[in-house]
Design a protein around this motif. Structure first.
Motif, mmCIF file in Angstrom:
data_model
loop_
_atom_site.group_PDB
_atom_site.id
_atom_site.type_symbol
_atom_site.label_atom_id
_atom_site.label_comp_id
_atom_site.label_asym_id
_atom_site.label_seq_id
_atom_site.Cartn_x
_atom_site.Cartn_y
_atom_site.Cartn_z
ATOM 1 N N PHE A 175 0.570 -1.488 -0.178
ATOM 2 C CA PHE A 175 0.272 0.275 -0.554
ATOM 3 C C PHE A 175 1.236 1.687 0.178
ATOM 4 C CE2 PHE A 175 -2.288 3.627 2.067
ATOM 5 C CZ PHE A 175 -3.188 3.199 1.956
ATOM 6 N N VAL A 176 1.994 1.084 1.541
ATOM 7 C CA VAL A 176 2.840 2.428 0.864
ATOM 8 C C VAL A 176 4.131 2.982 0.005
ATOM 9 C CG1 VAL A 176 5.110 3.571 2.563
ATOM 10 C CG2 VAL A 176 2.778 2.214 3.608
ATOM 11 N N MET A 177 3.890 1.772 -0.339
ATOM 12 C CA MET A 177 4.953 1.619 -2.429
ATOM 13 C C MET A 177 3.754 2.502 -3.184
ATOM 14 S SD MET A 177 7.398 1.577 -3.175
ATOM 15 C CE MET A 177 7.337 2.453 -5.066
ATOM 16 N N PHE A 178 2.565 2.028 -3.391
ATOM 17 C CA PHE A 178 1.929 1.822 -4.974
ATOM 18 C C PHE A 178 0.720 2.861 -4.850
ATOM 19 C CE2 PHE A 178 4.240 -2.763 -5.520
ATOM 20 C CZ PHE A 178 4.398 -2.309 -6.680
ATOM 21 N N VAL A 179 0.026 2.589 -3.798
ATOM 22 C CA VAL A 179 -0.977 3.829 -3.508
ATOM 23 C C VAL A 179 -0.555 5.301 -3.771
ATOM 24 C CG1 VAL A 179 -3.301 4.496 -2.219
ATOM 25 C CG2 VAL A 179 -2.517 1.739 -2.205
ATOM 26 N N LEU A 214 0.674 5.475 -7.652
ATOM 27 C CA LEU A 214 -0.791 5.111 -7.958
ATOM 28 C C LEU A 214 -2.207 6.501 -8.242
ATOM 29 C CD1 LEU A 214 -3.454 3.701 -9.790
ATOM 30 C CD2 LEU A 214 -3.889 2.401 -7.377
ATOM 31 N N SER A 215 -1.941 7.280 -7.258
ATOM 32 C CA SER A 215 -2.790 8.752 -7.234
ATOM 33 C C SER A 215 -2.038 9.450 -7.402
ATOM 34 C CB SER A 215 -2.909 8.991 -5.246
ATOM 35 O OG SER A 215 -3.774 8.107 -4.317
ATOM 36 N N GLN A 216 -0.856 9.698 -7.725
ATOM 37 C CA GLN A 216 -0.216 10.232 -8.697
ATOM 38 C C GLN A 216 -1.041 10.305 -9.990
ATOM 39 O OE1 GLN A 216 1.331 12.981 -7.615
ATOM 40 N NE2 GLN A 216 1.625 13.907 -9.187
ATOM 41 N N ASP A 217 -0.615 9.110 -10.525
ATOM 42 C CA ASP A 217 -1.298 8.676 -11.858
ATOM 43 C C ASP A 217 -2.431 9.014 -12.579
ATOM 44 O OD1 ASP A 217 2.056 8.012 -12.496
ATOM 45 O OD2 ASP A 217 1.279 6.168 -11.653
ATOM 46 N N ILE A 218 -3.298 8.382 -11.434
ATOM 47 C CA ILE A 218 -4.556 9.304 -11.698
ATOM 48 C C ILE A 218 -4.753 10.339 -11.843
ATOM 49 C CG2 ILE A 218 -7.484 8.791 -11.029
ATOM 50 C CD1 ILE A 218 -6.527 6.019 -9.167
ATOM 51 N N LYS A 236 -3.345 14.164 -11.414
ATOM 52 C CA LYS A 236 -1.780 14.929 -10.193
ATOM 53 C C LYS A 236 -1.743 16.326 -9.850
ATOM 54 C CE LYS A 236 1.361 13.112 -14.762
ATOM 55 N NZ LYS A 236 1.164 12.073 -14.017
ATOM 56 N N ALA A 237 -3.512 16.816 -10.350
ATOM 57 C CA ALA A 237 -3.194 18.253 -10.050
ATOM 58 C C ALA A 237 -3.796 17.808 -7.807
ATOM 59 C CB ALA A 237 -4.761 18.682 -10.433
ATOM 60 N N ALA A 238 -4.578 16.426 -8.153
ATOM 61 C CA ALA A 238 -5.314 15.645 -5.908
ATOM 62 C C ALA A 238 -4.953 15.079 -6.574
ATOM 63 C CB ALA A 238 -6.086 16.320 -6.291
ATOM 64 N N PRO A 239 -3.596 14.486 -6.364
ATOM 65 C CA PRO A 239 -3.356 13.003 -5.575
ATOM 66 C C PRO A 239 -3.990 12.933 -3.748
ATOM 67 C CG PRO A 239 -1.156 14.600 -5.812
ATOM 68 C CD PRO A 239 -2.400 14.818 -5.786
ATOM 69 N N GLY A 240 -3.317 13.683 -3.309
ATOM 70 C CA GLY A 240 -4.026 13.848 -1.738
ATOM 71 C C GLY A 240 -6.002 12.553 -1.549
ATOM 72 N N VAL A 241 -6.378 13.888 -2.869
ATOM 73 C CA VAL A 241 -7.959 13.291 -2.577
ATOM 74 C C VAL A 241 -8.496 12.220 -3.133
ATOM 75 C CG1 VAL A 241 -10.141 13.894 -3.646
ATOM 76 C CG2 VAL A 241 -8.571 15.892 -3.473
ATOM 77 N N ILE A 242 -7.727 11.419 -4.113
ATOM 78 C CA ILE A 242 -6.943 9.886 -4.820
ATOM 79 C C ILE A 242 -6.728 9.235 -3.606
ATOM 80 C CG2 ILE A 242 -6.673 8.655 -6.190
ATOM 81 C CD1 ILE A 242 -8.673 11.097 -7.455
ATOM 82 N N PHE A 243 -5.749 9.553 -2.776
ATOM 83 C CA PHE A 243 -5.568 8.830 -1.858
ATOM 84 C C PHE A 243 -6.482 8.291 -0.514
ATOM 85 C CE2 PHE A 243 -2.742 8.256 1.597
ATOM 86 C CZ PHE A 243 -1.522 7.144 1.345
ATOM 87 N N GLY A 244 -6.718 9.525 -0.618
ATOM 88 C CA GLY A 244 -8.079 9.491 0.840
ATOM 89 C C GLY A 244 -9.059 8.673 0.335
ATOM 90 N N LEU A 245 -9.736 8.678 -0.923
ATOM 91 C CA LEU A 245 -10.274 7.665 -1.156
ATOM 92 C C LEU A 245 -9.957 6.937 -1.433
ATOM 93 C CD1 LEU A 245 -12.645 10.007 -4.179
ATOM 94 C CD2 LEU A 245 -13.049 9.689 -1.599
ATOM 95 N N LEU A 246 -8.735 6.615 -1.687
ATOM 96 C CA LEU A 246 -8.798 4.775 -2.006
ATOM 97 C C LEU A 246 -8.550 4.459 -0.722
ATOM 98 C CD1 LEU A 246 -5.755 4.582 -4.772
ATOM 99 C CD2 LEU A 246 -7.802 4.029 -4.802
ATOM 100 N N ILE A 247 -7.987 4.999 0.347
ATOM 101 C CA ILE A 247 -7.974 4.241 2.086
ATOM 102 C C ILE A 247 -9.439 3.998 2.574
ATOM 103 C CG2 ILE A 247 -7.784 4.934 4.090
ATOM 104 C CD1 ILE A 247 -4.970 6.919 3.459
ATOM 105 N N ILE A 248 -10.416 5.135 2.077
ATOM 106 C CA ILE A 248 -12.189 5.426 2.534
ATOM 107 C C ILE A 248 -12.563 3.836 1.903
ATOM 108 C CG2 ILE A 248 -14.129 6.044 1.869
ATOM 109 C CD1 ILE A 248 -12.912 9.397 2.665
ATOM 110 N N GLY A 249 -12.270 3.684 0.118
ATOM 111 C CA GLY A 249 -12.687 2.387 -0.449
ATOM 112 C C GLY A 249 -12.114 1.285 0.174
ATOM 113 N N VAL A 250 -11.008 0.870 0.648
ATOM 114 C CA VAL A 250 -10.398 -0.323 1.674
ATOM 115 C C VAL A 250 -10.664 -0.499 2.807
ATOM 116 C CG1 VAL A 250 -8.216 -1.084 1.928
ATOM 117 C CG2 VAL A 250 -8.820 0.622 -0.421
ATOM 118 N N MET A 251 -10.878 0.741 3.212
ATOM 119 C CA MET A 251 -11.400 0.419 5.009
ATOM 120 C C MET A 251 -13.225 0.035 4.904
ATOM 121 S SD MET A 251 -9.404 1.022 6.539
ATOM 122 C CE MET A 251 -10.060 0.381 8.055
#
Length: 335
Positions: free
Chosen positions: A282-286, A289-293, A295-310
Motif C-alpha cells: 500500500f505505502v509503495m504503490f498507492v 497510483l494516486s499521482q497517476d490518476i 496529478k492535480a490532487a493526488p491527496g484526494v485520490i489517496f484519501g478516497l482509496l483509503i476510505i474505499g479499502v476500509m
C-alpha cells in the motif's frame, strides 16, 4: 449436550488446522515467488519490490506498537530517519562496511525509542499521538541544522552496496535479496517475540490495562519496550533504505511519511502478521497510483482509496481472509 457441543466445535478445529496448513503452503509459495521475481522483472520493478520489503520491515515495528501494544504513534517516520541517517553517517563519515551499519542503526533507533517511550508511560490516545507527531515535525529542521554531519538540505550521497562477483547478480537484484533477507529475519524475530512472555504482556496491556496490572504486568516497562522494539525495526528499515537509495535528505522523512505508514498498517491489517507486507504494498504503490490518476490532487485520490479499502475491509486487507474463514466455519456448523 456434551456430544452436541463436541460436534459443533469439531468443524471449527478442522477449519483452524486447515487454515494453518494453507498458511504455511502460502508462505512457501510466496518465498519461491520472491526468489524468482528479480530474475524476471525489469530493474525498476525490482526496485519497487525492494522498497515494499523496506516498508514492510518498518511496518512490522509499527504493527508491534499499535496492533499488538494498543498504543498509537504518528512519529514512526522519525525512527525510520534515525536508521537511515545513522547508516548514512557511518558509511559516509566513518567509512564503515555496509553490513556493520545494520545492527548499529537498529541499536541506535532502539535506544532512542526507549528514551522517547517515556511519554507512553504517562499518556495515551490523542495526547500520545500529539507527542509522537511533534517528534516527526521537529526532526526535519533538526537534520538540516547539523549540516556538517547530515549534509543539511542537500543530504548525503552514498555508494550503493555492490554484489560480490561470485553471485553473478546485478546491483538491483543484490539489493533486493539484501532487503529480502533482512525482512525474513525481521518477520522471524517478530513472530518469536509475540509468542514469548513479552508478546503476551503486550496483548494484555492492549486489551485491558487494569486487568494486566492486577495480574502483575509492569505497564510502564512494557509500553516503553514496545516503543523501543518498534523503533528498532524502523531503524533497520531505514538502514536498508539507505543501501537501496544511496541518498538521504531531510525532505524524505517528513510528517507525511509517518502518516502514510500509519495508514498503511491500518489498511494492511492491525495485529496480523500479513498486515505489514500488505501495508508495504500500500505505502509503495498507492501514492504513485494516486499521482497517476490525478496529478492535480493526488491527496484526494489517496484519501478516497483509503476510505474505499476500509469500507470493503474494515479490519484491513489481512482481515478479509479471516472473515472468509469465519463464514466458512459458520457454513460447516449449520451443515
Amino acid at each position: 449436550m456434551s456430544e452436541a457441543r463436541s460436534r459443533s466445535e469439531a468443524p471449527s478445529g478442522l477449519v483452524q488446522a486447515a487454515l494453518a496448513r494453507w498458511q504455511w503452503i502460502l508462505v512457501g509459495v510466496l518465498l519461491v515467488a520472491a526468489c524468482y521475481a528479480p530474475f524476471q522483472l525489469v530493474p525498476f520493478r525490482v526496485f519497487q519490490l525492494t522498497m515494499v520489503l523496506v516498508y514492510a520491515i518498518a511496518l512490522l515495528g509499527l504493527n508491534l506498537l499499535v496492533g499488538h501494544g494498543g498504543q498509537i504513534s504518528l512519529g514512526h517516520g522519525a525512527f525510520f530517519a534515525v536508521g537511515a541517517y545513522g547508516a548514512a553517517t557511518m558509511m559516509f563519515h566513518w567509512e564503515l562496511p555496509y553490513p556493520v551499519t545494520l545492527p548499529l542503526a537498529a541499536v541506535l533507533a532502539f535506544v532512542i525509542g526507549l528514551a522517547l517511550g517515556v511519554p507512553a508511560t504517562r499518556l495515551r490516545g490523542l495526547y500520545l499521538a500529539l507527542v509522537t507527531l511533534a517528534i516527526a515535525i521537529f526532526l526535519v529542521p533538526l537534520l538540516k541544522r547539523f549540516e556538517s554531519v547530515t549534509g543539511g538540505s542537500m543530504g548525503l550521497t552514498l555508494a550503493k552496496p555492490r554484489p560480490p562477483a561470485w553471485t553473478g547478480l546485478a546491483e538491483d537484484q543484490w539489493l533486493y535479496f539484501l532487503a529480502l533477507v533482512v525482512a525474513l529475519a525481521a518477520f522471524v524475530v517478530t513472530s518469536s517475540l509475540l509468542r514469548s512472555r513479552v508478546g503476551r504482556a503486550l496483548h494484555s496491556v492492549r486489551d485491558n490495562e487494569t486487568a494486566a496490572e492486577v495480574m502483575g504486568v509492569r505497564l510502564a516497562f512494557y509500553k516503553r519496550l514496545a516503543f523501543a522494539w518498534s523503533a528498532m525495526f524502523a531503524g533497520a528499515a531505514g538502514c536498508v533504505y539507505t543501501w537501496v537509495i544511496g541518498f538521504v535528505s531531510p525532505d524524505s522523512f517528513t510528517v507525511n511519511l509517518s502518516i502514510t505508514m500509519l495508514a498503511g498498517i491500518v489498511v494492511g491489517g492491525l495485529g496480523s502478521m500479513w498486515g505489514p507486507l500488505l501495508g508495504g504494498l500500500f505505502v509503495m504503490f498507492v501514492p504513485s497510483l494516486s499521482q497517476d490518476i490525478n496529478k492535480a490532487a493526488p491527496g484526494v485520490i489517496f484519501g478516497l482509496l483509503i476510505i474505499g479499502v476500509m469500507y470493503v475491509a474494515p479490519t484491513g486487507l489481512a482481515g478479509l481472509a479471516g472473515r472468509a474463514a469465519h463464514s466458512f466455519d459458520k457454513t460447516l456448523r449449520k451443515g
